[in-house]
Enzyme design. Structure first.
Site, PDB file in Angstrom:
ATOM      1  NE  ARG A 320       0.686   3.331  -8.379  1.00 54.31           N
ATOM      2  CZ  ARG A 320       1.134   4.529  -8.409  1.00 54.31           C
ATOM      3  NH1 ARG A 320       1.125   5.295  -9.402  1.00 54.31           N
ATOM      4  NH2 ARG A 320       0.287   4.748  -6.986  1.00 54.31           N
ATOM      5  CD  GLU A 721       6.332   3.858  -8.173  1.00 50.47           C
ATOM      6  OE1 GLU A 721       6.153   5.285  -7.703  1.00 50.47           O
ATOM      7  OE2 GLU A 721       6.006   3.125  -7.943  1.00 50.47           O
TER       8      GLU A 721
END
Lengths: 768, 483
Positions: A320, A721
């Site tokens: 990621r 997030e």
């Protein structure tokens, strides 16, 4: 028409957190608050006192002699497999077996009548080691040939080497980015209660009950169906309870089965911070080629991560980081690689953003470098490089929901960015002790688990014959308001007051095979699953009402508190009572899987993300150039949550994430000594933001015009997030204040976190 | 002598005979009484999840203050009223205005820190009905919230302040009744024991002197903000323990000197410091968090001999003295002479600090600095106290002391010499800034590197000069942001 009345708790409305009143009165039960079964025992871990070594002896004489001690568990006492790795790599032992791989690794557990007794007895054990060399940071590990904990990844598109060679300007740099402790206020805790046969029930503070279930079965050597895992709420998770509580749950379960008594385990804060994983630290070597206008031509980079001794979630985390190495910018030619380094430190894990922040911040660093090199406002460089719809990311996903131009435009106006930037430049030109900086940074964050199969969820709804509703889904409540938002979806579906819906604990008995409540996905997935369950029951009710009240199905509608069938308007409760008598099935299991997504890691191509969430922040800081201390003068945020299910809760997520992100980059510093001991392992030494650290002026606005282009739950977007990365605006503003000492000719390249010490020493360097 | 610990818990009397020296209030609440609203977050007084109010009798009557139950020893609650979140209620029996505002403004997310925050804000609401945002931040220095970013909590506190209602609050209404009950609990020495862990609560300071003559090796515990960690973190035995937090509470100003009993807490001294040494007031409010300032005492801060010390650098710069007592013998020592070496102080077994004498030096130019990674509630990396006398443009007296730069809080002899007798001018302070580098050999640790400590120490001389001089530009952060 009674449609005019509205239900309490409908979607797109501010609704208080379902536990708010329990929170403020102290009546919300966390795992340690649950009534304890009679005869409860306590377990306490013994941790290694060596960063890398072979165990040469374990002497528990004094431990066992301590009053109230029932026994000790070591690797040989594990009935099934001594492993809690969440990825099947078998590299994550519960107890070190022969070799210890970091300072603070669990080696044994003491079981005693009281927690205090178990804790004191654990400290009486004598473990001896043959000490071996250790490597703590990723570059030292590389130099020592430690290798990877999991397969690295390379993303590429175009020809980065040719692009770089052709670029009019090239900047190379190295950026060291610190990790972060979750500092959930409620530490790790699990309580296991043994049952008949192989059964065991675990009450645990976890983001991932299904994984706890599978892990406990794995280490006990029983089937998953013998294990029940319950979690009502967590006192914060932030990723730190996605895999890290597996070990605690397993220790409690092993002890509970061995002694046939309930067993609770709760480490103290120091042990919690020492023995559990954190956000990955990275060292990134980056290289960016660009033209005279600041347009990026090519990017190359290597992301070296401190993964710790085992893989845990380091694979997807380092992936990621690469997925977000572009943040919001189009890189025409790009090649980036991850290096998930094995180190002799605790195994790092998920933390809000999951590697994304360590990708995004490098993109922002490169953009800033370009701006300083060309003498431009970094905002200009940002705008010139923003994705246009139709362009491809380094992983070949097409961007087609870009809204940052509008967010920037609104933010520039609402924050008065341009005149404030000029004021900052003028202020610094006076050459005073206090220097200022201002920076505007965006975020574009991909939503979905990159492990495609995790993008599924289940829910279970019961409508009882008095019309009350029990709602259950696979997500876990850790403060983010998930239960409230999902309940709003169900309230809206049935058009009944949210007070009519009981939000029950998450349990593997009701919804199986759930995914972690992580990746910001909780509401997206579970909201849809709950809606599916509600729609099934509604469909049955529509059939029933249409028949009973002799109306066409199209004429049956759910209106506030009632069901309308033609001219009839029947209270919901009455419909339910009648439906029960008519033997209508009033329970349904719902299911959802995210459509359209796919990802082929081998080729580095696919559509790993269903959609992107966007946002931007402007932060202005003042820096004391004699001490390196700083204050965030003001922050303005516009953040995209699509059509918010609950603006108050979403705004709270944005504010909280921002401050947590700013903390990561300012005062939260992990510090290991040369023996490999983490010395910042409690709030006395590890400094998370306080009330006085938040921006002096803090304007947070949701982009209320935004609507998810994909068919998300009520067109909302995930929020957990993405806003974390808006804290980067603070970091870059501090860089600007420091850069005032060099006339902004070059970026000062502060490493993160920018502690007052790093800031001052950077200033002193420029001061010469 | 009585063998029972007596206090009120949420309005009801508690009498305990089996109490060990190291029993904490938090464990008593959570384990013995199952009052689980009070949480354990860190067990070291830094996160505030365990915040409760402790009401105690003072010269100003019954005062309720937020404290950390995790490092508060149960034995130190003798004669006090312990109030937990479970006791909080509004005038109608429903939510208290603080609780209602926290709900309305979405001030809780995970909720684990919330009871502690509610209790800290309750303490503020009671003691300062007009609290503004800065007061609220100061009150919350000792409370960590990891979820909200604090914005809604501050808004809730402001709203609760606007809502008012202090006079009708349960603790206010019952104040006299509770005070009378607490008065009845006071009196003779209390001696307690559990599992051999003796705890002694002397009746008064003379009794303390007598106890220490008999038990010269006893652990003396005032606010327990340090000793609490010996137990919760290091599992050290502290028995026999002598609890003195209720003693030596005198404070007065006499002949240009503040005379504080050694048991005066930072909070209790704050107003006097603000009034007589205003230059040190901001510094004073950065010692620990509010809960810590409500427990920690100046006498114990000195007596425990920390190399950093929150108050000693400032107090040494001011020329403070301490009065030590052993039995019925007293002696006075200059504070700077009390600190001999790391971990070694000029204190004999059985001797204790009874009084701290702080010259206020109204004519001097005074400054107190605290440098830490985080502004509030952080252990100091470098602390400094400056006290300069200037006559006709010449520095006639210079006392500059540092904490965090050596094994003990210590004067910067070389820098002082560079200042002494020199013109009060920028160049003089530049020379002193360079000189201080030779005064200390600081350590590197997780709080700061030696390099940073040295650089900052030098820069503080520059800062002092700038603060004393009209430059037309702000030299302090809070001036620059208008806060």
């Amino acid at each position: 028409m009674k449609d005019e009345t509205i239900i309490r708790g409908q979607v797109h409305q501010d609704t208080i957190h379902d536990s708010a009143i329990k929170h403020v009165t102290g009546r919300a039960d966390y795992t340690d608050d649950l009534a304890e079964p009679y005869g409860l025992l306590h377990a306490y871990l013994g941790l290694s006192q060596c960063a890398h070594g072979l165990i040469t002896g374990m002497d528990f004489t004094e431990t066992l002699a301590h009053p109230g001690v029932v026994g000790v568990l070591t690797a040989k006492d594990i009935p099934g497999v001594n492993d809690v790795s969440p990825n099947g790599k078998d590299d994550d032992p519960i107890f070190a077996d022969g070799e210890v791989l970091f300072w603070g690794q669990p080696v044994f557990a003491v079981i005693a009548e009281t927690r205090d007794g178990a804790r004191r007895a654990a400290h009486k054990a004598r473990i001896t080691y043959d000490v071996l060399p250790h490597a703590l940071d990723p570059l030292a590990a590389r130099d020592a040939g430690m290798g990877y904990v999991t397969d690295p990844l390379t993303l590429k598109r175009g020809d980065a080497d040719a692009g770089m060679a052709a670029a009019p300007h090239v900047i190379k740099g190295r950026f060291s980015i610190g990790g972060q402790d979750h500092f959930y206020l409620e530490g790790q805790i699990a309580m296991a209660v043994p049952g008949e046969d192989e059964d065991v029930t675990i009450n645990v503070s976890t983001q991932h009950p299904s994984e706890v279930q599978h892990m406990v079965a794995h280490v006990l050597g029983c089937q998953n169906n013998a294990v029940v895992v319950n979690v009502r709420r967590m006192g914060g998770g932030f990723g730190g309870k996605e895999t890290q509580m597996n070990l605690f749950s397993c220790v409690a379960a092993i002890a509970a089965k061995r002694w046939n008594r309930a067993v609770k385990i709760r480490p103290d804060r120091d042990d919690d911070m020492t023995a559990t994983g954190k956000r990955h630290d990275f060292v990134v070597d980056y290289e960016v080629g660009f033209d005279d206008t600041g347009k990026i031509r090519a990017v190359r980079g290597d992301w070296y991560a401190r993964c710790g001794f085992s893989a845990d979630l380091s694979g997807p985390v380092t992936d990621r980081a690469l997925f977000h190495c572009d943040n919001a910018y189009f890189y025409p030619d790009v090649r980036v690689s991850s290096h998930p380094m094995k180190t002799h430190t605790v195994s790092n894990t998920a933390f809000r953003g999951f590697g994304g922040p360590q990708g995004v911040i490098v993109a922002e660093r490169m953009v800033e470098e370009i701006a300083y090199a060309l003498g431009l406002d970094p905002l200009e460089v940002r705008k010139r490089n923003l994705y246009e719809n139709g362009q491809l990311t380094p992983y070949h996903q097409e961007v087609n929901d870009q809204i940052l131009p509008r967010i920037f435009e609104e933010l520039e106006v609402s924050s008065d960015y341009h005149s404030r930037r000029q004021a900052v430049l003028d202020w610094n030109a006076k050459g005073g002790v206090i220097r200022k900086g201002i920076a505007i940074t965006p975020v574009k964050f991909g939503i979905s688990f990159t492990a495609t199969w995790f993008n599924q969820a289940g829910a279970l709804i019961h409508v009882y014959n008095d019309g009350s509703i029990a709602l259950n889904h696979g997500g876990c409540e850790m403060g983010q308001g998930l239960n409230t938002k999902v309940a709003q979806v169900v309230a809206e579906a049935f058009q009944c007051d949210i007070g009519n819906i009981k939000i029950t604990r998450t349990t593997t008995e009701k919804v199986p095979n759930t995914s972690a409540t992580a990746a910001s996905s909780g509401t997206d997935l579970n909201g849809m699953a709950a809606l599916d369950a509600a729609e099934q029951i509604k469909a049955r009710l529509v059939d029933f009402v249409a028949e009973r009240w002799q109306q066409p199905k199209e004429e049956v509608r759910f209106v506030p508190g009632h069901i309308r069938a033609g001219d009839h308007e029947i209270p919901f409760r009455e419909v339910i009572a009648a439906a029960y008598m008519a033997r209508i099935h009033l329970s349904a299991a719902g299911f959802y899987k995210t459509p359209k997504i796919h990802w082929d890691r081998a080729t580095g191509r696919g559509r790993p993300f269903y959609y992107y969430a966007y946002g931007a922040a402007v932060s202005e800081v003042s820096v004391d150039t004699l001490t390196g201390e700083y204050v965030i003068d003001r922050t303005d945020v516009i953040h995209d949550v699509g059509r918010s299910l609950n603006p108050a809760i979403d705004k709270g997520q944005v504010e909280g994430a921002f401050v947590q992100g700013a903390g990561w980059l300012t005062t939260e510093e992990l510090w290991w000594d040369d023996k490999g001991r983490l010395r910042t392992h409690a709030p006395s030494t590890y400094k998370v933001p306080l009330a006085s650290d938040r921006p002096r002026v803090f304007n947070v606005r949701l982009a209320d015009w935004s609507e998810a282009t994909e068919r998300t739950i009520k067109r909302s977007k995930a929020v957990g997030e993405p806003p974390f990365m808006l804290g980067i605006s603070v970091f870059e503003a501090i860089n600007m204040a420091v850069a005032s000492f060099s006339g902004y000719r070059e970026h000062p390249r502060l490493d993160a976190p920018a502690t007052p010490e790093r800031v001052l020493l950077a200033i002193e360097k420029l001061r010469g | 002598m009585t063998p029972a610990l007596r206090f009120l818990l949420n309005g009801r009397p508690v009498e305990l005979t089996a109490v060990g020296a190291s029993d904490t209030l938090l464990d008593f609440l959570r384990i013995d009484r199952r009052l689980t609203g009070t949480k354990e977050g860190c067990a070291e007084g830094d996160c505030g999840a365990c915040t409760v109010l402790v009401g105690r009798l003072t010269d100003d009557g019954l005062v309720y203050e937020p404290v950390n139950a995790c490092i508060r020893f149960l034995a130190s609650c003798h004669g006090c009223h312990v109030v937990t979140v479970e006791h909080l209620r509004g005038p109608d029996g429903g939510l208290h205005p603080i609780q209602a505002a926290m709900v309305e403004y979405h001030g809780s997310q995970c909720g684990f820190c919330t009871p502690g925050i509610v209790m800290a804000l309750y303490g503020l609401w009671m003691s300062n009905p007009d609290a503004g945002a800065t007061d609220i931040e100061t009150a919350l220095q000792g409370n960590i919230c990891r979820c909200t970013g604090y914005e809604p909590i501050v808004k809730a506190a402001l709203a609760a302040g606007r809502a008012g209602g202090q006079a009708a609050d349960a603790l206010a209404v019952e104040r006299e009744l509770v005070a009378a009950k607490l008065r009845d609990m006071r009196g003779e020495r209390v001696e307690l024991s559990k599992g051999g862990e003796r705890a002694i609560i002397p009746a008064d300071v003379d009794d303390l002197a007598a106890v220490l003559e008999d038990e010269p090796k006893a652990t003396i515990i005032a606010g327990a903000t340090d000793v609490g960690l010996w137990v919760t973190k290091f599992m050290r035995d502290i028995f026999p323990a002598v609890f003195i937090g209720h003693l030596m509470k005198g404070k007065r100003v006499e002949g240009g000197e503040i005379r504080l009993g050694a048991g005066v807490t930072y909070s209790e001294a704050a107003a006097l410091i603000g009034q007589h040494v205003p230059a040190a007031y901001d510094y004073w409010l950065r010692i620990g968090g509010w809960q810590v300032r409500n427990m920690g005492t100046i006498g114990a801060n000195i007596a425990n001999g920390s190399p950093i010390g929150d108050t000693p650098p400032l107090l040494i710069a001011l020329g403070a003295r301490i009065v030590l007592r052993k039995g019925n013998a007293w002696r006075e020592v200059a504070l700077e002479d009390f600190f001999i070496d790391y971990g070694k102080q000029d204190r004999a077994p059985g001797e204790f600090v009874e009084e701290v004498i702080i010259p206020t030096r109204p004519q001097a130019r005074i400054a107190a600095y605290k440098i830490s990674k985080r502004r509030d509630s952080d252990i100091t990396a470098v602390a400094a106290g400056f006290c300069l006398s200037v006559e006709n443009g010449i520095i006639s007296g210079a006392r500059v002391a540092f904490g965090g730069m050596a094994g003990i809080p210590k004067r910067a002899a070389g820098a002082e010499a560079a200042l002494q007798g020199q013109p009060f001018a920028r160049e003089t302070f530049e020379v002193a800034a360079r000189a201080v580098a030779d005064d200390f050999t600081p350590l590197s640790d997780w709080r700061a590197s030696a390099d940073y400590r040295r650089t900052v120490a030098a820069n503080l001389f520059r800062r002092f000069w700038l603060e004393q001089t009209e430059t037309g530009l702000p030299v302090r952060l809070h001036e620059a942001v208008g806060a």
